[in-house]
Each structure stands twice: as C-alpha cells, then as structure tokens.
Design an enzyme around this catalytic site. Structure first.
Site, PDB file in Angstrom:
ATOM      1  N   ASP A 219      -2.563   6.453  -3.214  1.00 51.77           N
ATOM      2  CA  ASP A 219      -1.518   6.029  -2.538  1.00 51.77           C
ATOM      3  C   ASP A 219      -0.935   4.710  -3.425  1.00 51.77           C
ATOM      4  O   ASP A 219      -1.379   4.838  -4.386  1.00 51.77           O
ATOM      5  CB  ASP A 219      -1.702   5.115  -1.027  1.00 51.77           C
ATOM      6  CG  ASP A 219      -2.438   4.373  -1.775  1.00 51.77           C
ATOM      7  OD1 ASP A 219      -3.702   3.514  -2.457  1.00 51.77           O
ATOM      8  OD2 ASP A 219      -2.579   3.156  -0.710  1.00 51.77           O
TER       9      ASP A 219
ATOM     10  N   SER B 227       1.012  -0.646   0.202  1.00 55.56           N
ATOM     11  CA  SER B 227       0.049  -0.122   0.393  1.00 55.56           C
ATOM     12  C   SER B 227       0.616   1.367  -0.644  1.00 55.56           C
ATOM     13  O   SER B 227       1.731   1.038  -1.029  1.00 55.56           O
ATOM     14  CB  SER B 227      -0.712   0.331   1.200  1.00 55.56           C
ATOM     15  OG  SER B 227      -1.756   0.894   0.889  1.00 55.56           O
TER      16      SER B 227
ATOM     17  N   LYS C 234     -11.507  -0.467  -0.716  1.00 51.40           N
ATOM     18  CA  LYS C 234     -11.515   0.942  -1.284  1.00 51.40           C
ATOM     19  C   LYS C 234     -11.127   1.300  -2.259  1.00 51.40           C
ATOM     20  O   LYS C 234     -10.439   0.529  -2.742  1.00 51.40           O
ATOM     21  CB  LYS C 234     -10.852   2.176  -0.348  1.00 51.40           C
ATOM     22  CG  LYS C 234      -9.159   1.924   0.583  1.00 51.40           C
ATOM     23  CD  LYS C 234      -8.633   2.192   1.880  1.00 51.40           C
ATOM     24  CE  LYS C 234      -7.547   1.633   1.981  1.00 51.40           C
ATOM     25  NZ  LYS C 234      -7.315   0.813   3.094  1.00 51.40           N
TER      26      LYS C 234
HETATM   27  C1  G1P Z   1      -4.076   1.404   8.134  1.00 53.95           C
HETATM   28  C2  G1P Z   1      -5.402   2.141   8.852  1.00 53.95           C
HETATM   29  C3  G1P Z   1      -6.403   1.647   8.254  1.00 53.95           C
HETATM   30  C4  G1P Z   1      -6.478   0.713   6.859  1.00 53.95           C
HETATM   31  C5  G1P Z   1      -5.440   0.686   7.003  1.00 53.95           C
HETATM   32  C6  G1P Z   1      -4.820  -0.568   4.991  1.00 53.95           C
HETATM   33  O1  G1P Z   1      -4.086  -0.043   9.504  1.00 53.95           O
HETATM   34  O2  G1P Z   1      -5.143   2.605  10.103  1.00 53.95           O
HETATM   35  O3  G1P Z   1      -7.526   2.161   8.118  1.00 53.95           O
HETATM   36  O4  G1P Z   1      -7.309   0.268   6.270  1.00 53.95           O
HETATM   37  O5  G1P Z   1      -3.939   0.902   6.859  1.00 53.95           O
HETATM   38  O6  G1P Z   1      -4.708   0.705   4.148  1.00 53.95           O
HETATM   39  P1  G1P Z   1      -3.866   0.347  10.880  1.00 53.95           P
HETATM   40  O7  G1P Z   1      -1.894   0.548  10.408  1.00 53.95           O
HETATM   41  O8  G1P Z   1      -3.759   1.187  11.291  1.00 53.95           O
HETATM   42  O9  G1P Z   1      -3.196  -0.582  10.967  1.00 53.95           O
HETATM   43 ZN    ZN Z   2      -2.915   0.675  -0.326  1.00 48.51          ZN
END
Ligand code: G1P
Ligand code: ZN
Length: 544
Positions: free
Chosen positions: A278, A113, A377
């Site tokens: 992203d 990501s 998403k």
């Molecule tokens: C983070 C974001 C969460 C999202 C995830 C994947 O996870 O806070 O909302 O779904 O990245 O993109 P976290 O690192 O907080 O567990």
């Molecule tokens: Zn992502």
C-alpha cells in the site's frame, strides 16, 4: 537563526484515529494546523532534549513541505538529531526499523496509508514511540488533550534542508542526517530470510513473480531487494516510482484497487506469484496464479510454516490477531501449543505483546501482517516470507493454501465496507446493535444459535489498560461470526465495516465461492443491523 514562538488557537478535531491523525490535504494546509498537531506531540513527550527523531513519509502530496516544517519545529523544540529519508521517503516499516536500530527517541511517519493522495487527497501524521511502534492510546490521548489547549508553537527561523542529498547538515543546534531509505531495512530483511534460496527460485527460469508498488513508497525498496539483490528480472516491480498522487490510484492492495496486478495474475500466462503493497508499505496482498490468499489465511500459513525462514527457525512464542480477523490462525496456535491473543483493530495494540515476547507474529484481516522484527506491519516482509516458504516447499501458492485448509479446515471470510455513509445513520446503526445485544444471547437466528453477543472490550495483558467499544461481535455456536464496527481511519462521513466468517472442516467443501458460502450470514447481518435502511445503501462499496 532564532527560535520563534508563534501564537495559535486550538483546533477541536485533532484526535488521532486508528492510525494517527488523518485529514484531507486542504485541512492540513490550513495555517497552523500541522504545526499545532506537531507541537502537541512534542509537548506530550518528556525528555526530548538532545534526542534523536526519525522522520519520513510515503511521498504523497504535501510530504516534502510537512517535513521541512517538522524539521524546523524539531530543532526549535530541542531535538539533537533527526534522521530523515532521502527525498523525504521512508516506508512505515522502515521508520520502525530505523527507530529501533539507532535507538531513537521516536519517529514521525507522514502518511495516510492506503487513502488516495494529491491536492484533494488525504494526508496524515503518526507518532511512533521508542520501540518503533505506533504510540499507544495513553500517548495519543495526551496529544489530543494538548491539542485542545495549545496556544503557541516553536519554530526555528532557517532555510529549508536539501532532502535529496545524503549527508548531514546543521539546523541550529540540531543535526539533520539525510539517509538512504532502503539500506537498513534491506539488511534487516536479509537477516530474517534465506536470500540464497529465494534467489535460486527467482532465477531458476521456472518461477515468475510480479510485485506491484502501486506508485507508492515501496517502489525503491522492492527494486533494490527483488531486482538488484535477489536478481529477479528487470520489470518484476511494476508501478515502482513513488508519485505524489499515486498515479491517481487508490494505493490499497486488494482485489479492487490493485487491478494491474490482479489482471496479470488472473490473465493469460500469469506469473506464479504476485504481491502488492500500500501507500506507506505496511500492507500486503498475496496472489498465486489465478488464486487469492485472504490476509487471515496468510497469517495462519506464515505461522504454520514459520520455521522454514531462518529468522523464525527456533519457533514462535505466540500469535496475535485483531478481533475482526478470521480465527484461522487460532487453529495453528492451538496445534503449535502457543498462545493466541485477540486485540482491538489497529497495530498499536500489538506493541506490548511483541515487546513482552508474548507474540512473535501478528496480523489483521486488512492486509496487514508482521512480526517482532519491527513494531509495524510490514508489506515487503510478508512478501519475502511467502517467497521463502515457496522456495523451501517447492509448491505453488494454491497448493500450499489448500494443503493448509486440509490440515486445519477452512475459515470462509469476507469484509463488506460501506464507505462514506452519513455519520448519523452509521452511529444509529451501531447504537441499535448495542441496545439489542442483551436480548441476542442464546437466541436462534435462522440456522444459527447465538453463543455470545457483545461490544468487544480488551484488557491489555501487559499493562492492564482497557479499551472499550471496539466492535460489536455476534458469535454463533458453530464458530461463525458477524462483526460490526465503524472505521477509525476514514476522512469523509463514516465507513461501516461488516466482517463475516464461517468455519468449514470438511475438505470436500473447500472450493465453494466465498460470498455464496457466507450468504446466510450476509443476510442475517442485514436483518440484524438494517444496513440498507440506515445507510441508504443496498450493497457494499468494497468487498474484500
Ligand atoms: C483500518 C483497518 C485496520 C488497520 C488500519 C490502519 O482501520 O481496518 O485493521 O490497522 O486501517 O492500516 P479502520 O479504518 O478499520 O479503523
Ligand atoms: Zn498502510
């Protein structure tokens, strides 16, 4: 072409996190590491013989090598067909779209990501199920259990597939189809939004936009949709060529990392609209001229204006947001008379609600917004939705947001991240908070009275599955909240996230600085959690 069975030993650390298995590239390059995890996925699935798998990634370092390995393993494990994006490229929402469109059995997304890429950067593997969405916990737990006992994996002994040439090749008894990564996704977008209206806006000469792909996967998608289909001027898409290390950047669309875009939108002669996506294309940041739209507000505004987009003209069935996301959308749902669901962090929790038709729009504070069009998403979807609303309303981004606040009140909101802190201290902090919860209820803390204090637990309304320990929530009688949780996507140490929210109904007080207006809550969070003492940090690494 023989199927080889290769002996291996389990790795103890292959537990999928918030979004698949994420590790630094050198970890994935350890002999058998990737193979063990992929075989654990295949072993946990039933009836894959002859089925179709979708495969692609965000183009980061190790993407191509991993794809070749997975193709040979998929063939050896009996898949009938793999649809793979040209060059190994598929955005996360495009994988979801393609799984659904071709009724594939599932898909594998290669991405970490928004985490940096490159030889020392991060890599990740995520399995998506047949609805196009991230595997739910019962599947990821089965994969993890399997990874703890695995002793062999299967691989077809065959040469690499040419990933750059569109078309079909045979890998043993499995067919590999290299497909254009953009076509199906772009067609889906065109079915949801009024492209003619958006095109008129973008070619009117009165409205300029800038789309930042951050050298990541959305470059080819954004150029095809905005510059070629919607006729925005060439150069509208910046940083539009996917690079293995994202140009050395951190492909996270926020005010800190999307600095090229932020400089333009907050500079002289700024465009009217700016947006960034992203690494894997599922996140978005929306900016107006000199104006930042918080992701939580963005979700609320899309919900309130959904009927302006053709794909949502008949209205929305319900909305869902992750627990730490601000409650702005709750107010819109109340006004519309539809349900609002509060889920744990991570897109996988929205899948059942979308499948059951209980929610149409979903969102997270972490720059994630999406709908029932796919089961991930979707960054470019959110950008197109905004452009559709802007074209229909003929107002500026700032006007739309401020009008929204006047109607619903403003939820001041911010997230403070303490990245890469020592795991022991972070765990202690969470344990201390957990232990203090029973004594907090009803307590007066400065100007705030505690209404509830708990460790969020979620019972899925569709399948009844329970997810516990999803974050410490402290809610106050005036609607303010502080939430603490540890990240489930980091690869180094621990990351503490502190989410702060207050509600302001009075429109005379809607122009305050966010950090200032949240200052008393920020102070209280420090006192309650002893962040400085337990993490050794006196300020957050990133504030969004
Ligand atoms: C983070 C974001 C969460 C999202 C995830 C994947 O996870 O806070 O909302 O779904 O990245 O993109 P976290 O690192 O907080 O567990
Ligand atoms: Zn992502």
């Amino acid at each position: 072409m023989t199927i080889q069975t290769i002996s291996t030993k389990p790795f103890s650390d292959q537990k999928p996190g918030t979004s698949g298995l994420r590790k630094q590239v050198p970890v994935f390059q350890n002999p058998h590491y990737l193979e063990n995890f992929v075989q654990s996925i295949f072993d946990s699935l039933e009836g894959i013989q002859g089925q179709t798998l979708v495969l692609g990634g965000d183009g980061r370092y190790y993407n191509r090598q991993a794809i070749q390995i997975i193709l040979k393993m998929a063939a050896a494990n009996g898949f009938g067909r793999v649809l793979v994006g040209q060059g190994g490229i598929l955005s996360t929402p495009a994988v979801s779209c393609i799984i659904r469109k071709y009724q594939a059995y599932g898909g594998i997304v290669l991405s970490a990501s928004h985490n940096p890429g490159g030889p020392e950067g991060d890599f990740g593997v995520k399995y998506n199920i047949g609805n196009g969405g991230p595997a739910p916990e019962k599947v990821t737990e089965a994969i993890f259990d399997r990874s703890k006992v695995i002793d062999a994996y299967k691989m077809l002994d065959v040469s690499d597939v040419d990933l750059d040439r569109i078309g079909a090749t045979q890998l043993g008894s499995m067919k590999v189809e290299v497909i254009d990564p953009v076509t199906d996704y772009a067609a889906l977008m065109e079915s949801l939004f009024d492209f003619d209206q958006i095109q008129q806006l973008l070619t009117s000469g009165k409205f300029r936009i800038c789309i930042d792909s951050m050298h990541a996967v959305t470059g080819p998608y954004a150029k095809a949709i905005f510059e070629r289909r919607l006729n925005a001027p060439a150069g509208t898409v910046i940083n539009g060529v996917p690079l293995e290390n994202f140009g050395g950047g951190h492909p996270d669309p926020n005010l800190v990392y999307a600095h090229d875009l932020v400089d333009r939108l907050f500079g002289e002669e700024a465009p009217d609209f700016g947006a960034a996506s992203d690494g894997d294309g599922d996140r978005n940041m929306i900016l107006g001229r000199n104006f930042f739209v918080t992701p939580s507000d963005s979700l609320a505004i899309l919900a309130a204006n959904a009927k302006l987009a053709p794909g949502y003209r008949s209205g929305i069935a319900g909305v869902a947001r992750s627990m730490p996301t601000s409650q702005a959308v709750d107010r819109v749902a109340a006004q519309l008379g539809v349900d609002c669901y509060e889920t744990p962090t991570g897109w996988k929790f929205f899948g059942n609600l979308l499948d059951a038709g209980k929610a149409t729009l979903c969102g997270e504070e972490s720059f994630g917004t999406g709908s029932n069009h796919v089961r991930e998403k979707d960054g470019l979807w959110a950008i197109l939705f905004w452009l559709n609303i802007l074209a229909a309303k003929q107002q500026s981004v700032e006007e739309i947001v401020k009008e929204h606040w006047r109607t619903y009140g403003r939820n001041y909101y911010s997230r403070h991240d303490y990245e890469g802190v020592e795991t022991a201290g972070a765990n202690q902090l969470m344990e201390n908070l957990r232990a203090a919860l029973p004594s907090l209820s009803g307590k007066q803390l400065g100007q705030y009275k505690v209404k509830y204090a708990d460790d969020f637990s979620y019972t899925d309304p569709v399948d009844g599955s329970v997810s516990q320990k999803q974050g410490i929530r402290i809610g106050f009688t005036d609607g303010s909240r502080i939430v603490f949780r540890l990240s489930g996507t980091g690869t180094k140490g621990a990351t503490l996230r502190v989410y702060l929210e207050s509600y302001e109904p009075d429109s005379a007080k809607h122009d305050l600085d966010t950090q200032q207006s949240l200052a008393p809550l920020i102070q209280l969070a420090e006192e309650l959690a002893k962040i400085c003492e337990l993490t050794g940090r006196d300020k957050p690494t990133v504030i969004t």
